[in-house]
Design a protein around this motif. Structure first.
Motif, mmCIF file in Angstrom:
data_model
loop_
_atom_site.group_PDB
_atom_site.id
_atom_site.type_symbol
_atom_site.label_atom_id
_atom_site.label_comp_id
_atom_site.label_asym_id
_atom_site.label_seq_id
_atom_site.Cartn_x
_atom_site.Cartn_y
_atom_site.Cartn_z
ATOM 1 N N ALA A 1 88.590 -26.929 -25.104
ATOM 2 C CA ALA A 1 88.002 -25.900 -24.245
ATOM 3 C C ALA A 1 87.795 -24.597 -25.004
ATOM 4 C CB ALA A 1 88.886 -25.669 -23.028
ATOM 5 N N ARG A 2 88.740 -24.252 -25.869
ATOM 6 C CA ARG A 2 88.631 -22.980 -26.600
ATOM 7 C C ARG A 2 87.582 -23.059 -27.707
ATOM 8 N NH1 ARG A 2 91.805 -18.756 -26.619
ATOM 9 N NH2 ARG A 2 93.459 -19.912 -25.554
ATOM 10 N N ALA B 1 78.269 -12.292 -23.499
ATOM 11 C CA ALA B 1 78.913 -13.052 -24.575
ATOM 12 C C ALA B 1 80.226 -12.399 -24.998
ATOM 13 C CB ALA B 1 77.971 -13.172 -25.772
ATOM 14 N N ALA B 2 80.227 -11.073 -25.114
ATOM 15 C CA ALA B 2 81.451 -10.367 -25.505
ATOM 16 C C ALA B 2 82.536 -10.538 -24.451
ATOM 17 C CB ALA B 2 81.143 -8.886 -25.720
ATOM 18 N N LEU B 3 82.171 -10.488 -23.188
ATOM 19 C CA LEU B 3 83.156 -10.646 -22.112
ATOM 20 C C LEU B 3 83.718 -12.069 -22.072
ATOM 21 C CD1 LEU B 3 81.476 -8.571 -19.267
ATOM 22 C CD2 LEU B 3 83.666 -8.077 -20.382
ATOM 23 N N ILE B 4 82.892 -13.048 -22.383
ATOM 24 C CA ILE B 4 83.393 -14.423 -22.446
ATOM 25 C C ILE B 4 84.485 -14.534 -23.498
ATOM 26 C CG2 ILE B 4 82.780 -16.775 -23.165
ATOM 27 C CD1 ILE B 4 80.071 -16.339 -21.764
ATOM 28 N N ARG B 5 84.253 -13.962 -24.668
ATOM 29 C CA ARG B 5 85.278 -14.020 -25.716
ATOM 30 C C ARG B 5 86.503 -13.190 -25.329
ATOM 31 N NH1 ARG B 5 80.506 -13.859 -29.343
ATOM 32 N NH2 ARG B 5 80.308 -15.961 -30.206
ATOM 33 N N GLU B 6 86.278 -12.074 -24.661
ATOM 34 C CA GLU B 6 87.400 -11.225 -24.231
ATOM 35 C C GLU B 6 88.287 -11.952 -23.216
ATOM 36 O OE1 GLU B 6 87.888 -7.086 -21.693
ATOM 37 O OE2 GLU B 6 86.162 -7.328 -23.035
ATOM 38 N N HIS B 7 87.678 -12.767 -22.379
ATOM 39 C CA HIS B 7 88.417 -13.488 -21.334
ATOM 40 C C HIS B 7 88.570 -14.963 -21.685
ATOM 41 C CE1 HIS B 7 88.475 -10.201 -18.344
ATOM 42 N NE2 HIS B 7 87.326 -9.850 -18.901
ATOM 43 N N ALA B 8 88.623 -15.262 -22.986
ATOM 44 C CA ALA B 8 88.682 -16.655 -23.426
ATOM 45 C C ALA B 8 89.894 -17.388 -22.865
ATOM 46 C CB ALA B 8 88.692 -16.716 -24.956
ATOM 47 N N ASP B 9 91.053 -16.737 -22.853
ATOM 48 C CA ASP B 9 92.267 -17.414 -22.368
ATOM 49 C C ASP B 9 92.111 -17.854 -20.912
ATOM 50 O OD1 ASP B 9 93.426 -17.016 -24.825
ATOM 51 O OD2 ASP B 9 94.680 -15.329 -24.199
ATOM 52 N N GLU B 10 91.565 -16.958 -20.084
ATOM 53 C CA GLU B 10 91.383 -17.312 -18.670
ATOM 54 C C GLU B 10 90.372 -18.444 -18.498
ATOM 55 O OE1 GLU B 10 91.228 -13.301 -16.301
ATOM 56 O OE2 GLU B 10 90.857 -12.952 -18.445
ATOM 57 N N LEU B 11 89.285 -18.398 -19.265
ATOM 58 C CA LEU B 11 88.276 -19.441 -19.150
ATOM 59 C C LEU B 11 88.803 -20.785 -19.650
ATOM 60 C CD1 LEU B 11 85.179 -17.356 -20.210
ATOM 61 C CD2 LEU B 11 85.436 -18.544 -18.033
ATOM 62 N N VAL B 12 89.594 -20.771 -20.717
ATOM 63 C CA VAL B 12 90.201 -22.006 -21.221
ATOM 64 C C VAL B 12 91.067 -22.643 -20.143
ATOM 65 C CG1 VAL B 12 91.958 -22.901 -22.805
ATOM 66 C CG2 VAL B 12 90.110 -21.469 -23.676
ATOM 67 N N PHE C 1 81.174 -30.502 -18.104
ATOM 68 C CA PHE C 1 81.181 -29.272 -18.910
ATOM 69 C C PHE C 1 80.773 -28.112 -18.002
ATOM 70 C CE2 PHE C 1 80.711 -32.493 -22.173
ATOM 71 C CZ PHE C 1 81.514 -32.018 -23.204
ATOM 72 N N PRO C 2 81.635 -27.713 -17.073
ATOM 73 C CA PRO C 2 81.228 -26.703 -16.086
ATOM 74 C C PRO C 2 80.729 -25.399 -16.712
ATOM 75 C CG PRO C 2 83.291 -27.725 -15.435
ATOM 76 C CD PRO C 2 83.000 -28.199 -16.824
ATOM 77 N N LEU C 3 81.451 -24.901 -17.706
ATOM 78 C CA LEU C 3 81.095 -23.612 -18.302
ATOM 79 C C LEU C 3 79.846 -23.730 -19.173
ATOM 80 C CD1 LEU C 3 81.738 -20.638 -18.838
ATOM 81 C CD2 LEU C 3 83.289 -21.385 -20.663
ATOM 82 N N ILE C 4 79.805 -24.725 -20.043
ATOM 83 C CA ILE C 4 78.675 -24.858 -20.968
ATOM 84 C C ILE C 4 77.377 -25.121 -20.217
ATOM 85 C CG2 ILE C 4 77.649 -26.357 -22.721
ATOM 86 C CD1 ILE C 4 80.362 -26.637 -24.010
ATOM 87 N N LEU C 5 77.386 -26.074 -19.294
ATOM 88 C CA LEU C 5 76.131 -26.485 -18.669
ATOM 89 C C LEU C 5 75.605 -25.449 -17.685
ATOM 90 C CD1 LEU C 5 76.828 -30.298 -18.308
ATOM 91 C CD2 LEU C 5 75.344 -29.143 -19.948
ATOM 92 N N SER C 6 76.485 -24.649 -17.090
ATOM 93 C CA SER C 6 75.982 -23.547 -16.265
ATOM 94 C C SER C 6 75.435 -22.424 -17.139
ATOM 95 C CB SER C 6 77.090 -23.019 -15.338
ATOM 96 O OG SER C 6 78.177 -22.509 -16.082
ATOM 97 N N SER C 7 76.097 -22.141 -18.263
ATOM 98 C CA SER C 7 75.617 -21.093 -19.166
ATOM 99 C C SER C 7 74.280 -21.481 -19.783
ATOM 100 C CB SER C 7 76.646 -20.843 -20.272
ATOM 101 O OG SER C 7 77.867 -20.379 -19.732
ATOM 102 N N THR C 8 74.087 -22.764 -20.054
ATOM 103 C CA THR C 8 72.819 -23.240 -20.598
ATOM 104 C C THR C 8 71.659 -22.827 -19.712
ATOM 105 O OG1 THR C 8 73.897 -25.154 -21.594
ATOM 106 C CG2 THR C 8 71.528 -25.305 -21.269
ATOM 107 N N GLU D 1 83.517 -20.989 -26.754
ATOM 108 C CA GLU D 1 82.728 -20.421 -27.850
ATOM 109 C C GLU D 1 81.250 -20.790 -27.706
ATOM 110 O OE1 GLU D 1 81.482 -18.335 -31.090
ATOM 111 O OE2 GLU D 1 83.323 -18.153 -29.893
ATOM 112 N N THR D 2 80.967 -22.015 -27.276
ATOM 113 C CA THR D 2 79.574 -22.403 -27.065
ATOM 114 C C THR D 2 78.921 -21.549 -25.988
ATOM 115 O OG1 THR D 2 79.972 -24.682 -27.768
ATOM 116 C CG2 THR D 2 78.031 -24.294 -26.390
ATOM 117 N N ALA D 3 79.639 -21.294 -24.897
ATOM 118 C CA ALA D 3 79.087 -20.458 -23.832
ATOM 119 C C ALA D 3 78.753 -19.062 -24.348
ATOM 120 C CB ALA D 3 80.054 -20.383 -22.662
#
Length: 496
Positions: A103-104, A78-89, A156-163, A109-111
């Motif tokens: 996306a942001r 979770a911390a790494l997702i927030r750290e790399h938020a710009d790239e994931l967006v 929702f590639p990121l959300i539904l895979s993280s789910t 944030e949901t992921a």
């Protein structure tokens, strides 16, 4: 702006070329340009990924870690997702055409919240002591189900895979993930973030490619213990059938066609905002969308008039512009599907209140797959446009007179994923929510979601639940242990 090297599969902790050496272009739906290329995996790559996941489950440390230790790793994710938020967006926006603000605020944030919630769930999967009358000590264990085949869609590639991956890892499972055919960017990036967080090699593997090659091989693979699927009802029906041949447990989160009921006593301003959000969110590519608006007759003319004025003002445009609300459809085939449904509505004599066409876009965006948010009235309840899942920014509007009629109309499709209603009558709110055939019902809003709230469908919207503690039930199985107690002195006659 990110630049992308040619993508690689991720198997057993390493990036690798597909066995076939075949590749496909990944296109940006906003302007049609090629972002990068993705590997087209096949059955040989699925074999390798399942073998890695099998070793990691049978021999590796992940299933044997103390739940608290698994939770610590998931918290780091979770911390790494927030750290790399710009790239994931950027990846979500380039992959799907998703507006960067959406996306942001929502996807990234949901992921992160999903993995935080999974970290907490990891410590709750306990068995229980059962008190029974026979002379024995009985208890249950909750054990990870094994190797999970996770198949996710494009919207929702990121959300539904993280789910799926978050819950599976919380339970101690290992995963082979097949993302949608044309949206691989965040899935492969997340595999490396999971590794960086401390997830051991082989625990999460990603194989990109077509459903016919990768998806089918994953469904039929004897080394896969469970399938977690999100996608269309048609493909879900096939996936469940194949899994059934192998007696493989499945969870299915499938299509939707949610009804949005507005009663005459509703707060109109609040209702209008929720109605618009429910059908334009993620460009309408949202299984829990509310594309069917049912309005009590005294309010019908007023509400349609407000929508006619308000909907054309929803900002449609460049998904990289923070002000954009509606970006492009995820690809040309999705755009053509929406156009076909609107053409069908016209042929049936419907009134197009607003939209109903591609907007005029300037510069490179002229090549994008954009469609204007569209409101349609005067369709019969049995029209395909009303009954089927359009999966785009299209809203149909129909009138009802009584509460019973509204519920009957809402329930009169094969789907049952989401529904909503607006009323200031608290008793009606509870009464109608109970009567609606849907896995989740919102009152006086739409799309209020949190990882603690389970969701999933009924009827042809699927079965099983994701999010909440209910999600762990899908990734664990119960084992009963009964220990015979020796008779105590003086109890020689016990059991006779």
């Amino acid at each position: 702006m990110l630049t992308y090297e040619d993508l690689q599969l991720f198997i057993d902790g390493r990036s690798r070329e597909p066995a076939s050496r075949r590749r496909a272009d990944v296109l940006d739906p906003a302007d049609g340009h090629r972002i990068t290329t993705m590997p087209l995996g096949d059955a040989a790559d699925v074999d390798a990924a399942v073998a890695a996941a099998r070793r990691a489950f049978d021999e590796g440390p992940w299933p044997r870690l103390a739940p608290r230790e698994r939770g610590r790793v998931l918290t780091r994710v979770a911390a790494l997702i927030r750290e790399h938020a710009d790239e994931l967006v950027e990846r979500e926006s380039h992959d799907v055409g998703k507006p960067v603000t959406l996306a942001r605020v929502v996807d990234v944030e949901t992921a992160a919240q999903q993995y935080e919630h999974a970290a907490a769930l990891a410590q709750t999967s306990d068995g229980a002591v059962r008190h029974i009358p026979i002379p024995s000590f009985a208890y249950t264990l909750r054990e990870p189900v094994g190797v999970v085949g996770a198949i996710t869609p494009f919207n929702f590639p990121l959300i539904l895979s993280s789910t799926k991956i978050g819950a599976a890892l919380a339970a101690g499972c290992t995963v082979v993930h097949k993302p949608a055919d044309d949206t691989p960017l965040s899935a492969l990036f997340m595999a490396k973030l999971l590794q960086q967080a401390g997830v051991p090699d082989g625990v999460v593997n990603v194989v990109t490619g077509t459903g016919a090659d990768v998806g089918e091989a994953l469904l039929r693979h004897r080394g896969v213990d469970k399938i977690a699927f999100t996608g269309s009802t048609a493909i879900g029906r096939h996936a469940a059938s194949v899994a059934g041949e192998h007696l493989k447990p499945v969870t299915m989160e499938l299509g939707g066609n949610g009804a949005h009921l507005v009663f005459a006593d509703a707060d109109v301003e609040s209702a209008v905002g929720a109605v618009i959000k429910a059908f334009v969110f993620n460009t309408g590519q949202f299984c829990m969308a509310g594309p069917r608006l049912l309005v009590q007759r005294p309010l019908l003319e007023t509400l349609v008039g407000i929508l006619e004025q308000a909907v054309p003002g929803v900002p449609v445009g460049d998904p990289r512009d923070p002000a954009t609300v509606v970006g492009p459809m995820a690809g040309d085939r999705h755009l053509k599907k929406v156009e076909e449904y609107v053409a069908l509505a016209r042929s049936e004599g419907a009134r197009i209140v607003c939209g109903g066409e591609r907007p005029r876009m300037a510069g490179p965006l002229a090549e994008g797959t954009f469609y204007s948010p569209t409101v349609i009235t005067d369709l019969s309840p049995d029209s395909r446009v009303v009954q089927e899942e359009v999966f785009g920014p299209v809203l149909t509007v129909q009138a009802f007179d009584t509460e019973a009629e509204a519920v009957a109309m809402a329930n009169a499709t094969p789907y049952g994923l989401a529904a909503g209603l607006h009323t200031t009558d608290l008793a009606r709110a509870h009464r109608v929510a109970a009567a609606l055939q849907a896995g989740i019902v919102w009152v006086n809003d739409w799309a209020l979601l949190d990882p603690a709230i389970p969701f999933g469908g009924v009827k042809q919207s699927g079965f099983g639940r994701e999010y909440g503690p209910e999600s762990l039930e899908s990734y664990t199985r119960s084992k009963s242990v009964v220990v015979a107690m020796p008779p105590q002195a003086g109890d020689e006659g016990a059991g006779r």
